[in-house]
Design a protein around this motif. Structure first.
Motif, mmCIF file in Angstrom:
data_model
loop_
_atom_site.group_PDB
_atom_site.id
_atom_site.type_symbol
_atom_site.label_atom_id
_atom_site.label_comp_id
_atom_site.label_asym_id
_atom_site.label_seq_id
_atom_site.Cartn_x
_atom_site.Cartn_y
_atom_site.Cartn_z
ATOM 1 N N UNK A 3 43.791 23.757 19.295
ATOM 2 C CA UNK A 3 42.835 24.934 18.944
ATOM 3 C C UNK A 3 43.411 26.105 18.991
ATOM 4 N N UNK A 4 42.937 27.013 18.476
ATOM 5 C CA UNK A 4 43.440 28.565 18.848
ATOM 6 C C UNK A 4 42.486 28.867 20.103
ATOM 7 N N UNK A 33 45.600 35.884 11.761
ATOM 8 C CA UNK A 33 44.886 36.907 11.570
ATOM 9 C C UNK A 33 44.090 37.341 12.548
ATOM 10 N N UNK A 35 40.487 39.306 12.904
ATOM 11 C CA UNK A 35 39.277 39.811 12.384
ATOM 12 C C UNK A 35 38.264 40.321 13.409
ATOM 13 N N UNK A 48 47.334 41.023 9.859
ATOM 14 C CA UNK A 48 47.577 39.612 10.025
ATOM 15 C C UNK A 48 48.844 39.661 9.785
ATOM 16 N N UNK A 50 52.728 37.029 9.285
ATOM 17 C CA UNK A 50 53.393 35.686 8.845
ATOM 18 C C UNK A 50 54.841 35.453 9.574
ATOM 19 N N UNK A 91 37.854 38.020 16.591
ATOM 20 C CA UNK A 91 38.346 36.639 16.129
ATOM 21 C C UNK A 91 39.870 36.571 15.702
ATOM 22 N N UNK A 102 45.961 25.415 3.790
ATOM 23 C CA UNK A 102 45.318 26.926 3.290
ATOM 24 C C UNK A 102 44.191 26.913 4.286
ATOM 25 N N UNK A 103 43.766 25.961 5.118
ATOM 26 C CA UNK A 103 42.510 26.269 5.885
ATOM 27 C C UNK A 103 42.860 27.168 7.103
ATOM 28 N N UNK A 104 42.123 27.942 7.543
ATOM 29 C CA UNK A 104 42.123 28.880 8.746
ATOM 30 C C UNK A 104 41.467 28.128 9.975
ATOM 31 N N UNK A 106 39.901 28.865 13.695
ATOM 32 C CA UNK A 106 39.380 30.119 14.317
ATOM 33 C C UNK A 106 39.497 30.116 15.770
ATOM 34 N N UNK A 107 39.646 30.904 16.320
ATOM 35 C CA UNK A 107 39.245 30.867 18.098
ATOM 36 C C UNK A 107 37.754 31.150 18.088
ATOM 37 N N UNK A 108 37.408 31.101 19.712
ATOM 38 C CA UNK A 108 36.033 31.415 19.951
ATOM 39 C C UNK A 108 35.485 32.660 19.879
ATOM 40 N N UNK B 36 33.046 29.200 4.632
ATOM 41 C CA UNK B 36 33.116 28.990 5.936
ATOM 42 C C UNK B 36 31.836 28.942 6.976
ATOM 43 N N UNK B 43 32.668 27.624 16.868
ATOM 44 C CA UNK B 43 33.552 28.386 15.937
ATOM 45 C C UNK B 43 33.515 28.490 14.610
ATOM 46 N N UNK B 44 33.758 29.514 13.849
ATOM 47 C CA UNK B 44 33.799 29.361 12.443
ATOM 48 C C UNK B 44 34.858 28.453 12.109
ATOM 49 N N UNK B 46 36.051 25.725 8.408
ATOM 50 C CA UNK B 46 35.994 25.554 6.988
ATOM 51 C C UNK B 46 34.824 24.329 6.714
ATOM 52 N N UNK B 49 36.377 24.191 0.001
ATOM 53 C CA UNK B 49 37.167 25.098 -0.816
ATOM 54 C C UNK B 49 37.056 24.498 -2.121
ATOM 55 N N UNK B 98 48.658 35.419 0.504
ATOM 56 C CA UNK B 98 47.732 34.388 1.362
ATOM 57 C C UNK B 98 46.937 35.151 2.194
#
Lengths: 115, 112
Positions: A3-4, A33, A35, A48, A50, A91, A102-104, A106-108, B36, B43-44, B46, B49, B98
């Protein structure tokens, strides 16, 4: 279950103070990223990275915000000096480009209140 | 510049009714679209897609390039579908960016 992780979860501070938010991305992810979520604007992309290199930070107010990745396990977002309009949930998300879905992930979130 | 528009901030339906959350996008290249979801105190994450072309929790979304839309649909809403839904677009130009851009979100409430 990877987990993030974000710290702090909640932060209340006074206007003018420095705020640092930290994020530990999922091990092996190459993209991170930041947000900001508000009721009015939804999710705004701040910056963000890379492979730890900043790709885009055009969403950040440059005079007060800064984002860094000192190493692959830590991303930081700093606000100095903080202002009441910075109150929001911040976030961090990580993902794997090239080789991933490609899924992101997220943290809480870090809920910031600037008085 | 890429942009995602979700015209409804709030959407309220009754349990068992069909639901459609609208999403329109603006992008000059070939987009990759996502939905999402953020459930209360979670949490947010997915939901689906467009590349997968799959149904998740009864939700489907079809990419309509002519109308530049990616609406999320479910024929029979359930109370547990109440959540904040975000449409997102990925900039994969040249495979080098991306950059994921989100809409402002739609808060769906399913009433009993």
């Amino acid at each position: 279950d990877a987990r993030v992780t974000q710290t702090p979860r909640h932060k209340v501070t006074e206007m003018g103070q420095e705020v640092t938010m930290r994020c530990q991305p999922i091990l092996g992810h190459n993209t991170v990223f930041w947000y900001r979520q508000t009721m009015m604007q939804g999710l705004e992309l701040l910056a963000y990275f890379r492979n730890r290199a900043p790709l885009d930070d055009s969403g950040m107010p440059k005079d007060r915000f800064s984002a860094e990745m000192p190493d692959a396990t830590l991303a930081t977002l700093k606000i100095q000096p903080s202002e009441p309009r910075d109150s929001a949930v911040y976030f961090c998300a990580s993902g794997l480009v090239w080789g991933g879905t490609g899924e992101l992930f997220f943290g809480e979130g870090s809920r910031l209140t600037v008085l | 510049a890429q942009r995602v528009t979700q015209p409804e901030k709030l959407l309220s339906v009754f349990k068992g009714a069909p639901v459609e959350l609208k999403c329109n996008y603006s992008y000059s290249g070939s987009p990759e679209l996502f939905w999402y979801v953020q459930y209360s105190r979670q949490r947010l994450q997915l939901l689906l897609r467009h590349i997968s072309r799959e149904s998740i929790k009864g939700f489907t979304a079809d990419l309509n390039k002519g109308e530049t839309s990616f609406h999320l649909k479910k024929p029979f809403a359930q109370e547990e579908d109440s959540a904040m839904y975000y449409c997102a677009l990925s900039d994969n130009s040249g495979g080098s960016n991306y950059k994921l851009t989100f809409g402002k979100g739609t808060l769906l409430t399913v009433n009993p």
